[in-house]
Design an enzyme around this catalytic site. Structure first.
Site, PDB file in Angstrom:
ATOM      1  CB  SER A 123      -0.889   0.018   1.251  1.00 53.71           C
ATOM      2  OG  SER A 123      -1.537   1.273   1.407  1.00 53.71           O
ATOM      3  CE1 TYR A 136      -4.139  -2.122   5.251  1.00 59.02           C
ATOM      4  CE2 TYR A 136      -3.229   0.014   4.656  1.00 59.02           C
ATOM      5  CZ  TYR A 136      -3.806  -1.183   4.288  1.00 59.02           C
ATOM      6  OH  TYR A 136      -4.040  -1.459   2.955  1.00 59.02           O
TER       7      TYR A 136
END
Length: 228
Positions: A123, A136
């Site tokens: 990501s 995350y």
């Protein structure tokens, strides 16, 4: 026909990857949730946060194949909470699914991937963050680092790359605003198929020269100079 394994294939980006790849490959899929679609040669229900369950599923898969061409570590979970409200369980679950599971799968199937590919879905949060995304962001930064480490350990044997998506709209009912589209140099927000196309491109490379790299797929957002 070559076999690929896709994790987190029941919805979102994983679903798009599986749908794209089933045109050229035998797709084995793994997810906690049972899918409503049937793009797969074989589907395994597995909670990737449970190491014992994952190891059992890996053994099942190994009993059914003797070679794997591609491992796509896509499954991931997201927690967005203020730092003071995060707890150790939040951290451990995100790390387990987003980072530990790809490590275990890569290690377990390395010997099955002779001149094949490992593709990890990271990501842009590996490089930039917003408030309340520590687990995350850390997991995705770890995935990028795991990718280049694996590319060295498996050099000459397996090509290992990662893809870092930006805003990929996985909600088919959501229509991006004019402002949201304009924020992207591409003039639109991302679609799951944008990531699937890069996965397909990497799998088509059979000479092993592209390895250890991270491919940012974010419509140019992370390259945009922003002043306060």
């Amino acid at each position: 026909m070559k076999t690929v394994l896709v994790t987190g294939a029941s919805h979102g980006i994983g679903k798009a990857i599986a749908e794209k790849l089933c045109q050229e490959y035998r797709v084995f899929a793994l997810d906690k949730e049972t899918p409503t679609h049937h793009f797969f040669e074989r589907f395994y229900t597995c909670d990737l946060s449970n190491t014992q369950e994952l190891q059992k599923t890996i053994s099942q898969i190994k009993n059914e194949i003797n070679m794997l061409y591609g491992l796509i570590n896509n499954a991931g979970i997201f927690i967005h909470k203020p730092l003071t409200e995060q707890n150790l369980q939040d951290w451990e679950k995100v790390i387990a699914v987003n980072l530990t599971a790809p490590y275990i799968l890569s290690q377990s199937f390395a010997s099955f991937l002779n001149h094949g590919h490992i593709i990890n879905i990271a990501s842009t949060r590996a490089y930039m963050s917003e408030v309340g995304t520590e687990p995350y962001s850390a997991s995705k930064g770890g995935i990028v680092a795991l990718t280049h480490a694996l590319s060295m350990s498996l050099s000459g044997h397996v090509s290992v790359n990662s893809i870092s998506p930006g805003w990929i709209n996985t909600d088919e009912s959501y229509v991006a605003t004019v402002e949201e589209k304009a924020w992207h140099a591409s003039g639109r927000v991302g679609k799951p198929s944008d990531v699937a196309e890069v996965v397909s491109f990497l799998l088509e490379r059979e000479d092993g020269f592209i390895t250890g790299s991270d491919f940012v797929v974010d419509g140019g957002v992370s390259k945009k100079m922003v002043y306060p």
